[in-house]
Design a protein around this motif. Structure first.
Motif, PDB file in Angstrom:
ATOM      1  N   TYR A   1      11.730  -3.272   3.052  1.00 12.23           N
ATOM      2  CA  TYR A   1      12.541  -2.306   3.813  1.00 12.23           C
ATOM      3  C   TYR A   1      12.673  -1.015   3.016  1.00 12.23           C
ATOM      4  CZ  TYR A   1      14.052  -6.114   6.888  1.00 12.23           C
ATOM      5  OH  TYR A   1      14.081  -7.156   7.780  1.00 12.23           O
ATOM      6  N   LEU A   2      12.561   0.106   3.718  1.00 11.53           N
ATOM      7  CA  LEU A   2      12.821   1.424   3.137  1.00 11.53           C
ATOM      8  C   LEU A   2      14.165   1.904   3.651  1.00 11.53           C
ATOM      9  CD1 LEU A   2      12.140   4.105   1.717  1.00 11.53           C
ATOM     10  CD2 LEU A   2      10.901   4.776   3.791  1.00 11.53           C
TER      11      LEU A   2
ATOM     12  N   VAL B   1      14.321   0.697  -2.017  1.00 14.86           N
ATOM     13  CA  VAL B   1      13.373  -0.229  -1.397  1.00 14.86           C
ATOM     14  C   VAL B   1      13.915  -1.636  -1.614  1.00 14.86           C
ATOM     15  CG1 VAL B   1      11.051  -1.194  -1.470  1.00 14.86           C
ATOM     16  CG2 VAL B   1      11.373   1.268  -1.695  1.00 14.86           C
ATOM     17  N   VAL B   2      14.018  -2.407  -0.542  1.00 21.10           N
ATOM     18  CA  VAL B   2      14.589  -3.757  -0.599  1.00 21.10           C
ATOM     19  C   VAL B   2      13.555  -4.746  -0.083  1.00 21.10           C
ATOM     20  CG1 VAL B   2      16.427  -5.276   0.235  1.00 21.10           C
ATOM     21  CG2 VAL B   2      16.931  -2.881  -0.277  1.00 21.10           C
TER      22      VAL B   2
ATOM     23  N   ALA C   1       0.831  -1.205   0.000  1.00 20.03           N
ATOM     24  CA  ALA C   1       0.000   0.000   0.000  1.00 20.03           C
ATOM     25  C   ALA C   1       0.868   1.260   0.000  1.00 20.03           C
ATOM     26  CB  ALA C   1      -0.918   0.000   1.224  1.00 20.03           C
ATOM     27  N   HIS C   2       2.039   1.192   0.622  1.00 19.35           N
ATOM     28  CA  HIS C   2       2.947   2.346   0.682  1.00 19.35           C
ATOM     29  C   HIS C   2       3.970   2.335  -0.446  1.00 19.35           C
ATOM     30  CE1 HIS C   2       1.142   3.097   4.486  1.00 19.35           C
ATOM     31  NE2 HIS C   2       1.774   2.136   5.135  1.00 19.35           N
ATOM     32  N   LEU C   3       4.071   1.220  -1.156  1.00 22.20           N
ATOM     33  CA  LEU C   3       5.183   1.023  -2.075  1.00 22.20           C
ATOM     34  C   LEU C   3       5.218   2.063  -3.189  1.00 22.20           C
ATOM     35  CD1 LEU C   3       7.475  -0.993  -2.208  1.00 22.20           C
ATOM     36  CD2 LEU C   3       6.120  -2.359  -3.787  1.00 22.20           C
ATOM     37  N   TYR C   4       4.070   2.306  -3.821  1.00 24.72           N
ATOM     38  CA  TYR C   4       4.070   3.194  -4.984  1.00 24.72           C
ATOM     39  C   TYR C   4       4.199   4.662  -4.582  1.00 24.72           C
ATOM     40  CZ  TYR C   4       2.895  -1.097  -7.297  1.00 24.72           C
ATOM     41  OH  TYR C   4       2.940  -2.389  -7.752  1.00 24.72           O
ATOM     42  N   THR C   5       3.744   5.006  -3.377  1.00 29.90           N
ATOM     43  CA  THR C   5       3.991   6.354  -2.854  1.00 29.90           C
ATOM     44  C   THR C   5       5.486   6.583  -2.680  1.00 29.90           C
ATOM     45  OG1 THR C   5       1.877   6.341  -1.681  1.00 29.90           O
ATOM     46  CG2 THR C   5       3.529   7.932  -0.946  1.00 29.90           C
ATOM     47  N   ILE C   6       6.181   5.560  -2.163  1.00 29.06           N
ATOM     48  CA  ILE C   6       7.631   5.664  -1.956  1.00 29.06           C
ATOM     49  C   ILE C   6       8.368   5.690  -3.295  1.00 29.06           C
ATOM     50  CG2 ILE C   6       9.639   4.460  -1.002  1.00 29.06           C
ATOM     51  CD1 ILE C   6       7.798   3.445   1.228  1.00 29.06           C
TER      52      ILE C   6
END
Length: 441
Positions: free
Chosen positions: A295-296, A285-286, A232-237
């Motif tokens: 991981y960020l 991002v890993v 859910a946060h991936l594409y924002t990051i």
């Protein structure tokens, strides 16, 4: 749905999936840092979302939240918790309006004014009618994400649903496409977009009256339910990394007893939060395949390189943009520190040597095949017919240790001596668990 609300639902479902029925309502609420009343309200809300997502299915294909959280090894290829993404960041009025637009454009090409007239005639009585600016904004958004296309004729522009790919494929071609997307979504990361595409293709197959067995040729045991929630946060990051933007967020360490903290908006009820407010320039991002964790990794002006487990990120907001030269310099520095990292470790480099034992029985050498596929940049040297040496230089031994341990008796650590002693101590402790018991106990 508000961003904070979605954070709460993510943590709620994560705990529900991991703990199952182990917690009472009171314990569950305390672990989340919310009241029992909020717990009940959130649970009702999630049930409403799930019933809305599956409301068009026949009764025997519908789902309850309790059914979705009942795990079977060969239950279904549909991943758990994906339904939450369909409700993300859309107000109820937006959801209804976009659904009407897509339904209207399925069979004919219409101008923006014609779409507005069609939507106005179909909107429920308790919702306000959309104006021209709103409809044009919706059409632009749907065109940008590829759901609709603009016809090549001149003004006024006409729009239609972009479903030519599915409608022009034969039954056999559509099945092949579905099988490919099905396999990739279940074996690759990130996977949420693939699952959503898979659902759309399944609907296309059902519209052609395909048998249910055709739409589920493979079944999977899904181990890492948290992985989908963290996307859910991936594409924002990812967007922040592309735009070189800093991120502000509240971080709740997985080691803490609280996994969620509400955003204080009323000063009369302001309280001390359990999390830590952070400002970070995201760089990488890993994904850790062994534990199914995201991981960020980024740069903080006070502490330099910092690493966060994505499951602890809440209340993410975008900040200022940094110059390209500064971003490139920090990224190059990070890549140098991660050059010998097994996952995210940036500590001192250590040479690790291990002896692997080939299986005694004939057939495929699954030990060597696994080392070749998972051993990253390590090198293999044949030693005897039954053994081979594996050598790698990594940042620290903490992250590679579980991987070596997972081979059991097929792996013997040679170097470093400290790691060998740790393994000896661990196996001796395990041996004590299997000592003979007195029969008269």
């Amino acid at each position: 749905m508000a961003r904070e609300s979605f954070d709460k639902e993510i943590q709620f479902l994560r705990m529900l999936a991991l703990a199952g029925g182990a917690y009472s309502r009171q314990q569950f609420a305390e672990r989340l840092g919310i009241s029992v009343h909020t717990f009940d309200k959130t649970l009702r809300y999630l049930k409403e979302i799930m019933s809305t997502v599956y409301q068009r299915l026949p009764r025997d294909q519908g789902k309850e939240l309790s059914e979705g959280l009942r795990y079977n090894y060969y239950e279904s290829a549909d991943p758990l918790l994906l339904f939450l993404f369909r409700a993300k960041s859309l107000k109820e009025s937006e959801s209804i309006r976009l659904s009407l637009i897509l339904t209207t454009l399925q069979l004919q090409s219409l101008t923006a004014m014609e779409v507005m007239d069609a939507c106005s005639g179909s909107m429920p009585d308790d919702f306000s009618l959309p104006d021209e600016k709103t409809i044009r904004g919706d059409l632009k958004y749907l065109e940008e994400i590829g759901v609709i296309v603009r016809s090549e004729s001149g003004r006024p522009y006409r729009y239609k649903a972009a479903n030519d790919l599915v409608t022009q494929l034969s039954d056999e071609e559509l099945i092949d496409l579905f099988d490919f997307v099905d396999i990739m979504a279940n074996t690759q990361v990130p996977s949420v977009q693939g699952y959503l595409l898979r659902d759309n293709l399944k609907k296309a197959l059902r519209q052609r009256s395909m048998d249910a067995t055709v739409t589920e040729p493979f079944l999977y045991k899904y181990h890492y339910h948290s992985r989908i929630l963290d996307e859910a946060h991936l594409y924002t990051i990812f967007q922040a990394i592309r735009q070189r933007r800093k991120l502000r967020f509240l971080y709740l360490s997985p080691k803490r007893t609280k996994s969620y903290s509400s955003k204080n908006t009323n000063p009369l009820f302001e309280r001390e939060t359990e999390g830590v407010a952070e400002m970070l320039l995201p760089l990488r991002v890993v994904y850790d395949h062994q534990y199914g964790r995201w991981y960020l990794i980024g740069h903080n002006s006070r502490q330099g390189i910092m690493k966060f487990r994505m499951e602890g990120l809440t209340q993410i907001e975008e900040g200022d943009t940094v110059p390209e030269e500064e971003f490139s310099h920090k990224l190059a520095n990070l890549e140098e520190q991660l050059r010998h990292s097994w996952v995210t470790d940036t500590g001192r480099s250590v040479r690790v040597v291990a002896r692997f034992y080939n299986p005694d029985r004939s057939g495929a050498n699954f030990v060597k095949e696994r080392v070749l596929s998972q051993g990253q940049w390590g090198t293999i040297t044949e030693e005897t017919d039954s053994t081979f040496l594996y050598e790698i230089t990594v940042n620290g031994i903490f992250e590679i240790k579980p991987w070596l341990r997972s081979f059991g008796s097929s792996c013997e650590v040679i170097e470093p001596a400290s790691l060998r002693r740790e393994f000896i101590a661990e196996w001796k402790e395990i041996q004590t668990y299997y000592e003979p018991l007195r029969e008269d106990l």
